[in-house]
Design a protein around this motif. Structure first.
Motif, short mmCIF file in Angstrom:
data_model
loop_
_atom_site.label_atom_id
_atom_site.label_comp_id
_atom_site.label_asym_id
_atom_site.label_seq_id
_atom_site.Cartn_x
_atom_site.Cartn_y
_atom_site.Cartn_z
N TYR A 224 0.69 -1.41 0.13
CA TYR A 224 0.05 -0.69 -0.91
C TYR A 224 0.95 0.89 0.15
O TYR A 224 0.66 2.50 -0.87
CB TYR A 224 -1.22 0.24 0.86
CG TYR A 224 -2.01 -1.22 1.69
CD1 TYR A 224 -2.17 -1.86 0.31
CD2 TYR A 224 -2.64 -1.22 2.49
CE1 TYR A 224 -3.54 -2.74 0.00
CE2 TYR A 224 -3.64 -1.89 2.17
CZ TYR A 224 -4.10 -2.84 1.62
OH TYR A 224 -5.44 -3.95 1.49
N LEU A 225 2.33 1.27 0.86
CA LEU A 225 2.85 2.38 0.64
C LEU A 225 3.77 2.91 -0.71
O LEU A 225 3.68 3.29 -0.79
CB LEU A 225 4.18 2.17 1.77
CG LEU A 225 4.89 3.74 1.47
CD1 LEU A 225 4.01 4.82 2.16
CD2 LEU A 225 5.79 2.86 3.41
N GLY A 226 3.66 1.23 -1.25
CA GLY A 226 4.56 1.73 -2.76
C GLY A 226 3.41 2.60 -3.84
O GLY A 226 3.61 2.48 -4.43
N THR A 227 2.17 1.56 -3.22
CA THR A 227 1.32 2.48 -4.22
C THR A 227 0.83 3.80 -4.02
O THR A 227 0.66 3.95 -5.20
CB THR A 227 -0.02 1.38 -3.78
OG1 THR A 227 0.00 0.34 -3.93
CG2 THR A 227 -1.02 2.38 -4.75
N ILE A 228 0.86 4.08 -3.20
CA ILE A 228 1.03 5.60 -2.97
C ILE A 228 1.71 6.58 -3.51
O ILE A 228 1.83 7.66 -3.97
CB ILE A 228 0.59 6.05 -1.35
CG1 ILE A 228 -0.79 5.54 -1.08
CG2 ILE A 228 0.63 7.65 -1.06
CD1 ILE A 228 -0.39 5.78 1.33
N ILE A 229 2.96 6.16 -3.55
CA ILE A 229 4.42 6.59 -3.80
C ILE A 229 4.49 6.79 -5.65
O ILE A 229 4.31 7.60 -6.05
CB ILE A 229 5.52 5.51 -3.74
CG1 ILE A 229 6.08 6.26 -2.24
CG2 ILE A 229 6.72 6.18 -3.63
CD1 ILE A 229 7.23 5.24 -2.09
#
Length: 361
Positions: A224-229
């Motif tokens: 999820y954090l990678g998706t935001i980036i």
């Protein structure tokens, strides 16, 4: 001819990844955990390659450090490395090859690129396409480039062309099961976006960080954090890509061309929810944004906040867990509808006050 022979013709993870794991286990003299640790350390050298690419492109030491940290701390790559998968290693090979292409003489760059291409054919053939197209960006019609061009043509004729022609000759006749012909897709569960364009949103925004249901209690939630980036990079990408395309001396144009070829192969084969194959695109796009974005960090973050707010508004309406009923969706739309003009008025007033202070100081 059987389906299992295809990997021997073009190279695939069926051959390359177990061989690398066995080599790492032999070097460590230990078990598979030690082998996966060595593989993760090899993948981590991609951060050093990103740092070198930034310096070679004349971007400055601060941006070089930022690019290296972004690659080394990429949430997507860290997750795949923790599982002992090959995505970080593939990204590292691509970044080191781009560095060789940028810094070395063209003939040496051709030799190094062909070795990397041959390695990628046994790891991920689409990454080999990335490197081949990126090398074309370095070609100049000069006498000193003739030796490198001959190296590429000879190596392609010796290693790549026989496998390619053999594969093309059997695609129409090969059958995975009786009556089931081999299709041009990424395998079981893939979502070819040429055939299923409705999965484009999954490609651009997935895995959706606003999904909080019980079905998301899987390791993939760490993406999820990678998706935001990734979503933030998509918004800043067009501006950075224009400046990267103008950089013919550094890594800019080569990375744009290679990433475009890889993206085309990705859309036509895997696409959709194959986020592992997207990790290389995420990494390259993030590097280009860090190196070529013509905005200050403060202005870039301001634009990212506005963009993420718009995505969050879509997420609130879309998610069955954030707004489970129709009335809650209507209420969320009303609240957001009131918040937008208030934020706009506050921004205008704040900007006017700041310009007044600048004129009288």
């Amino acid at each position: 001819m059987e389906a299992s022979n295809v990997s021997g013709l073009v190279g695939s993870e069926v051959w390359g990844y177990p061989a690398i794991m066995a080599l790492c286990r032999l070097l460590t003299g230990g078990g598979w955990l030690a082998a996966k640790t060595v593989l993760a350390l090899l993948a981590a050298t991609g951060a050093v390659a990103a740092y070198g690419l930034a310096l070679t492109s004349g971007r400055g030491r601060k941006r070089a450090v930022a690019a290296g940290l972004m690659v080394g701390a990429s949430p997507s790559l860290l997750l795949w490395d923790a599982w002992g998968l090959k995505d970080g290693l593939t990204t590292s090979i691509v970044l080191w090859s781009l560095l060789v292409q940028t810094r070395a003489r063209f003939s040496i760059a051709c030799v190094g690129t062909m070795l990397s291409i041959y390695a990628c054919l046994y790891l991920r053939p689409a990454a080999a396409l990335f490197l081949a197209v990126a090398l074309l960006a370095r070609v100049r019609f000069r006498r000193e480039y003739l030796a490198g061009f001959l190296v590429v043509v000879g190596a392609a004729a010796l290693f790549v062309l026989p496998r390619l022609m053999t594969l093309v000759g059997i695609v129409d006749s090969l059958q995975v099961h009786d009556g089931t012909r081999l299709g041009f897709s990424g395998g079981y569960g893939s979502q070819n976006l040429l055939h299923h364009p409705q999965y484009l949103v999954t490609l651009l925004l997935g895995p959706f960080p606003w999904e909080f249901g019980p079905e998301t209690a899987v390791p993939e939630r760490w993406l999820y954090l990678g998706t935001i980036i990734w979503i933030a990079s998509l918004f800043l990408g067009p501006t950075a890509l224009r400046r990267a395309w103008a950089d013919t001396a550094g890594v800019g144009r080569a990375a744009v061309m290679g990433a475009s070829a890889y993206a085309a192969a990705y859309l036509a084969t895997f696409g959709g929810a194959f986020y592992r194959q997207r990790s290389l695109l995420e990494c390259v796009l993030l590097i280009l944004v860090v190196l070529y974005l013509p905005l200050s960090p403060a202005r870039a973050m301001m634009r990212i906040h506005v963009w993420l707010a718009a995505i969050a508004a879509v997420a609130v309406v879309h998610s069955p867990h954030l707004t489970p009923t129709t009335w809650s969706k209507y209420l969320a739309v009303c609240v957001m509808g009131l918040a937008v003009p208030l934020a706009f008025m506050y921004g205008l007033r704040h900007g006017a006050a700041r310009r007044f202070r600048e004129r009288h100081t």
